[in-house]
Structure formats: C-alpha cells, structure tokens
Design a protein around this motif. Structure first.
Motif, PDB file in Angstrom:
ATOM      1  N   ASN A   7       0.814  -1.303  -0.079  1.00 60.13           N
ATOM      2  CA  ASN A   7      -0.120  -0.026   0.178  1.00 60.13           C
ATOM      3  C   ASN A   7       0.958   1.106   0.028  1.00 60.13           C
ATOM      4  OD1 ASN A   7      -1.622   2.359   0.603  1.00 60.13           O
ATOM      5  ND2 ASN A   7      -2.799   1.059   2.094  1.00 60.13           N
ATOM      6  N   CYS A   8       1.294   1.852  -1.051  1.00 60.36           N
ATOM      7  CA  CYS A   8       2.072   3.026  -1.337  1.00 60.36           C
ATOM      8  C   CYS A   8       1.452   4.227  -0.623  1.00 60.36           C
ATOM      9  CB  CYS A   8       2.374   3.224  -2.580  1.00 60.36           C
ATOM     10  SG  CYS A   8       1.162   3.585  -3.864  1.00 60.36           S
ATOM     11  N   GLN A   9       0.111   4.465  -0.553  1.00 59.88           N
ATOM     12  CA  GLN A   9      -0.593   5.719  -0.163  1.00 59.88           C
ATOM     13  C   GLN A   9      -0.269   6.476  -0.994  1.00 59.88           C
ATOM     14  OE1 GLN A   9       0.667   6.026   4.090  1.00 59.88           O
ATOM     15  NE2 GLN A   9      -0.917   4.268   4.644  1.00 59.88           N
ATOM     16  N   GLY A  10      -0.313   6.413  -2.257  1.00 59.24           N
ATOM     17  CA  GLY A  10      -0.036   7.559  -3.415  1.00 59.24           C
ATOM     18  C   GLY A  10       1.206   7.279  -4.000  1.00 59.24           C
ATOM     19  N   SER A  11       1.098   7.017  -5.544  1.00 61.92           N
ATOM     20  CA  SER A  11       2.414   6.971  -6.112  1.00 61.92           C
ATOM     21  C   SER A  11       2.997   8.057  -6.918  1.00 61.92           C
ATOM     22  CB  SER A  11       1.628   5.694  -7.471  1.00 61.92           C
ATOM     23  OG  SER A  11       0.900   6.575  -7.987  1.00 61.92           O
ATOM     24  N   GLY A  12       2.501   9.294  -6.458  1.00 57.19           N
ATOM     25  CA  GLY A  12       3.190  10.269  -6.897  1.00 57.19           C
ATOM     26  C   GLY A  12       2.448  10.830  -8.440  1.00 57.19           C
ATOM     27  N   ARG A  13       3.035  12.091  -8.843  1.00 59.88           N
ATOM     28  CA  ARG A  13       2.271  12.658 -10.116  1.00 59.88           C
ATOM     29  C   ARG A  13       2.748  11.801 -11.323  1.00 59.88           C
ATOM     30  NH1 ARG A  13      -0.343  17.188  -9.444  1.00 59.88           N
ATOM     31  NH2 ARG A  13      -0.013  18.314  -7.298  1.00 59.88           N
ATOM     32  N   SER A  14       3.985  10.980 -11.207  1.00 61.11           N
ATOM     33  CA  SER A  14       4.368  10.422 -12.332  1.00 61.11           C
ATOM     34  C   SER A  14       5.260   9.135 -12.006  1.00 61.11           C
ATOM     35  CB  SER A  14       5.240  11.326 -13.322  1.00 61.11           C
ATOM     36  OG  SER A  14       6.397  11.502 -12.649  1.00 61.11           O
ATOM     37  N   THR A  40      -2.928   3.715  -4.882  1.00 61.08           N
ATOM     38  CA  THR A  40      -2.002   4.365  -5.967  1.00 61.08           C
ATOM     39  C   THR A  40      -2.426   5.955  -6.107  1.00 61.08           C
ATOM     40  OG1 THR A  40      -3.184   3.822  -7.949  1.00 61.08           O
ATOM     41  CG2 THR A  40      -1.653   2.195  -7.255  1.00 61.08           C
ATOM     42  N   ARG A  41      -3.881   6.001  -5.847  1.00 56.87           N
ATOM     43  CA  ARG A  41      -4.346   7.386  -6.096  1.00 56.87           C
ATOM     44  C   ARG A  41      -4.143   7.980  -7.283  1.00 56.87           C
ATOM     45  NH1 ARG A  41      -2.527   9.656  -0.369  1.00 56.87           N
ATOM     46  NH2 ARG A  41      -3.344   7.943   1.010  1.00 56.87           N
ATOM     47  N   SER A  42      -3.949   7.301  -8.344  1.00 56.73           N
ATOM     48  CA  SER A  42      -3.640   7.423  -9.858  1.00 56.73           C
ATOM     49  C   SER A  42      -4.830   7.172 -10.605  1.00 56.73           C
ATOM     50  CB  SER A  42      -2.224   6.653 -10.221  1.00 56.73           C
ATOM     51  OG  SER A  42      -2.045   6.962 -11.496  1.00 56.73           O
ATOM     52  N   VAL A  43      -4.962   8.160 -11.506  1.00 56.84           N
ATOM     53  CA  VAL A  43      -6.059   8.050 -12.612  1.00 56.84           C
ATOM     54  C   VAL A  43      -5.441   7.877 -13.766  1.00 56.84           C
ATOM     55  CG1 VAL A  43      -7.806   8.928 -10.976  1.00 56.84           C
ATOM     56  CG2 VAL A  43      -6.653  10.469 -12.656  1.00 56.84           C
ATOM     57  N   ASN A  44      -4.324   8.312 -14.284  1.00 59.82           N
ATOM     58  CA  ASN A  44      -4.027   8.528 -15.555  1.00 59.82           C
ATOM     59  C   ASN A  44      -2.699   7.859 -15.902  1.00 59.82           C
ATOM     60  OD1 ASN A  44      -1.932   9.575 -14.173  1.00 59.82           O
ATOM     61  ND2 ASN A  44      -2.272  11.708 -14.823  1.00 59.82           N
ATOM     62  N   ILE A  45      -2.218   6.751 -15.131  1.00 60.67           N
ATOM     63  CA  ILE A  45      -1.127   5.990 -15.529  1.00 60.67           C
ATOM     64  C   ILE A  45      -1.418   4.558 -16.304  1.00 60.67           C
ATOM     65  CG2 ILE A  45       0.696   4.571 -14.744  1.00 60.67           C
ATOM     66  CD1 ILE A  45       1.479   6.747 -12.665  1.00 60.67           C
ATOM     67  N   SER A  46      -1.258   4.355 -17.575  1.00 58.83           N
ATOM     68  CA  SER A  46      -1.862   3.187 -18.075  1.00 58.83           C
ATOM     69  C   SER A  46      -0.793   1.684 -18.007  1.00 58.83           C
ATOM     70  CB  SER A  46      -1.614   3.346 -19.370  1.00 58.83           C
ATOM     71  OG  SER A  46      -0.418   3.631 -19.805  1.00 58.83           O
ATOM     72  N   LYS A  47      -1.443   0.577 -18.106  1.00 61.38           N
ATOM     73  CA  LYS A  47      -0.519  -0.798 -17.920  1.00 61.38           C
ATOM     74  C   LYS A  47       0.506  -0.687 -19.030  1.00 61.38           C
ATOM     75  CE  LYS A  47      -2.338  -4.110 -21.276  1.00 61.38           C
ATOM     76  NZ  LYS A  47      -2.933  -5.311 -21.181  1.00 61.38           N
ATOM     77  N   SER A  48       0.625  -0.091 -20.031  1.00 60.44           N
ATOM     78  CA  SER A  48       1.885   0.106 -21.124  1.00 60.44           C
ATOM     79  C   SER A  48       2.787   0.861 -20.255  1.00 60.44           C
ATOM     80  CB  SER A  48       1.409   0.598 -22.336  1.00 60.44           C
ATOM     81  OG  SER A  48       0.981   1.735 -22.081  1.00 60.44           O
ATOM     82  N   ARG A  49       2.535   1.890 -19.630  1.00 62.53           N
ATOM     83  CA  ARG A  49       3.470   2.695 -19.108  1.00 62.53           C
ATOM     84  C   ARG A  49       4.347   1.875 -17.843  1.00 62.53           C
ATOM     85  NH1 ARG A  49       1.029   8.395 -17.379  1.00 62.53           N
ATOM     86  NH2 ARG A  49       3.459   8.791 -16.854  1.00 62.53           N
ATOM     87  N   LEU A  50       3.316   1.130 -17.036  1.00 57.72           N
ATOM     88  CA  LEU A  50       3.830   0.335 -15.954  1.00 57.72           C
ATOM     89  C   LEU A  50       4.703  -0.748 -16.636  1.00 57.72           C
ATOM     90  CD1 LEU A  50       0.728  -0.326 -13.743  1.00 57.72           C
ATOM     91  CD2 LEU A  50       2.644   1.409 -13.156  1.00 57.72           C
TER      92      LEU A  50
END
Length: 216
Positions: A7-14, A40-50
């Motif tokens: 549980n990272c409590q937010g993955s950061g903006r990028s 992660t609290r992330s809405v815009n990071i795609s699986k390809s970027r991961l």
C-alpha cells in the motif's frame, strides 16, 4: 515464486516520482515475479507505462476514483495471469507459474477502510475461491482489518465483533494467516506525541493447497 504487496498511499504524480523509483529498486532487489500495489491514487497511468517503467511482462490497472484507491497488478514473463474480476477494492486472477506449470489463484485486496463494504468484498472472494476448490490460492494486500486483539495497540481497544466477523469471512474461504517477520504493525495514525495507534492491517493469507504447492 516471489510476490510483493504494497500500500504505497499515493504513487506520486508520475512514474518518475520517488515512490515509483523506490518500487523499481525493490522489485529488482528481491526478484519478485508478482507485484500488487494498492492505494495508488492514480487515474492516468496506463498498463503500458507500468510495463515499460518496471520492465515487466504485463499489468492490470484499476484507476483511482476521485483520487481515492487505485490498484496495480503487475507480473513478469515466468507468470501467466488472467484477470477474472476487478473492482475498486479487489483484483481476482487465475495464474500459471510457468517454471513448474503449476496453476494457482490470486486474490489482491485493498479492504474498505470504512468497513461498509467488507462483507460484499469477501462475498466476491468466497464465490471465486469456492468455485475453484482444490486450487492453490493466495490472498495479499492491505485488508484494513485485524485478526486478533493483540494486532492493535492504542488508547481504545479493537472492535471484538468486527474481528470475529472478519475472521469468519477469512475462514469461510479456507484461508489462514501466513504470519510475518519484521515490524509487528503496518499502520499508524502518526499521533506519536498524543495517542498513537498501531495496527496490523496488511496480511498474506493462503489455503492448504497453496502451502503444498509452494512449501517454501
């Protein structure tokens, strides 16, 4: 097989954030093959970027809702995962460990911190597990519940009824706690100078079939 839940409590903006860089180093250092990241609290990071960022074979993303929650499940090429269900709190997958051709089931959970959906979350888990009896099954994540009074330290005692109900949900799935090494608690309210509370909310659970298939 090596699995990681955080549980990272937010993955950061990028994916160039300090949190993401720490995760990348951690994945590399322990040679983990399955990685589950919650809140992660992330809405815009795609699986390809991961996949590109962490040099992985595949990934599955559940975006955060209004900056709340968010799940990533990622895996390397010696694992084959098929996602059968996902939600704000849960990812269920059927897997194959290619090294031994061993099939298994995986439950990755971010439990409801408000305890309003705990029963419905575990109903989905029970349907999945009981529909695949005799399959090695592993459950990991921040379950947002404790399993014993001594898993909480603080000014107020743990809710005994909530503990009992949660343990019944776990037992109904045939799971037991795999234990831990390291710190006794995984969460704190950070009120260190007044009334600090510590709890063990993160768990790794498994059924008997898992322990037979993966004894180490």
């Amino acid at each position: 097989m090596s699995l990681l839940s955080w549980n990272c409590q937010g993955s950061g903006r990028s994916l160039s954030s300090t949190t993401s860089m720490h995760l990348a180093r951690f994945i590399s250092s322990i040679h983990t093959q399955v990685i589950f990241v919650s809140e992660t609290r992330s809405v815009n990071i795609s699986k390809s970027r991961l996949i590109n960022c962490f040099s992985l074979h595949n990934a599955h993303v559940v975006p955060a809702a209004d900056q709340s929650g968010g799940l990533w499940l990622m895996w390397k090429d010696d694992i084959d995962l098929t996602i059968t269900h996902d939600s704000h709190h849960l990812i269920l997958a059927e897997g194959v460990y290619k090294t031994s051709n061993q099939t298994f089931n995986l439950v990755c959970m971010y439990g409801d911190p408000h305890h309003l959906k705990t029963t419905s979350i575990w109903q989905d888990v029970a349907t999945f597990v009981l529909g695949n009896l005799n399959i090695p099954t592993f459950c990991m994540g921040d379950l947002n519940n404790i399993m014993h009074q001594n898993k909480k330290s603080g000014p107020t005692p743990a809710n005994a009824t909530r503990i009992q109900n949660f343990c019944c949900l776990v037992k109904n799935c045939g799971f037991f706690d795999m234990g831990y090494s390291g710190p006794a608690y995984t969460w704190t309210n950070k009120r260190f100078t007044t009334n600090p509370t510590f709890q063990r909310l993160d768990h790794c659970l498994a059924n008997a079939e898992w322990c037979i298939a993966f004894p180490r």
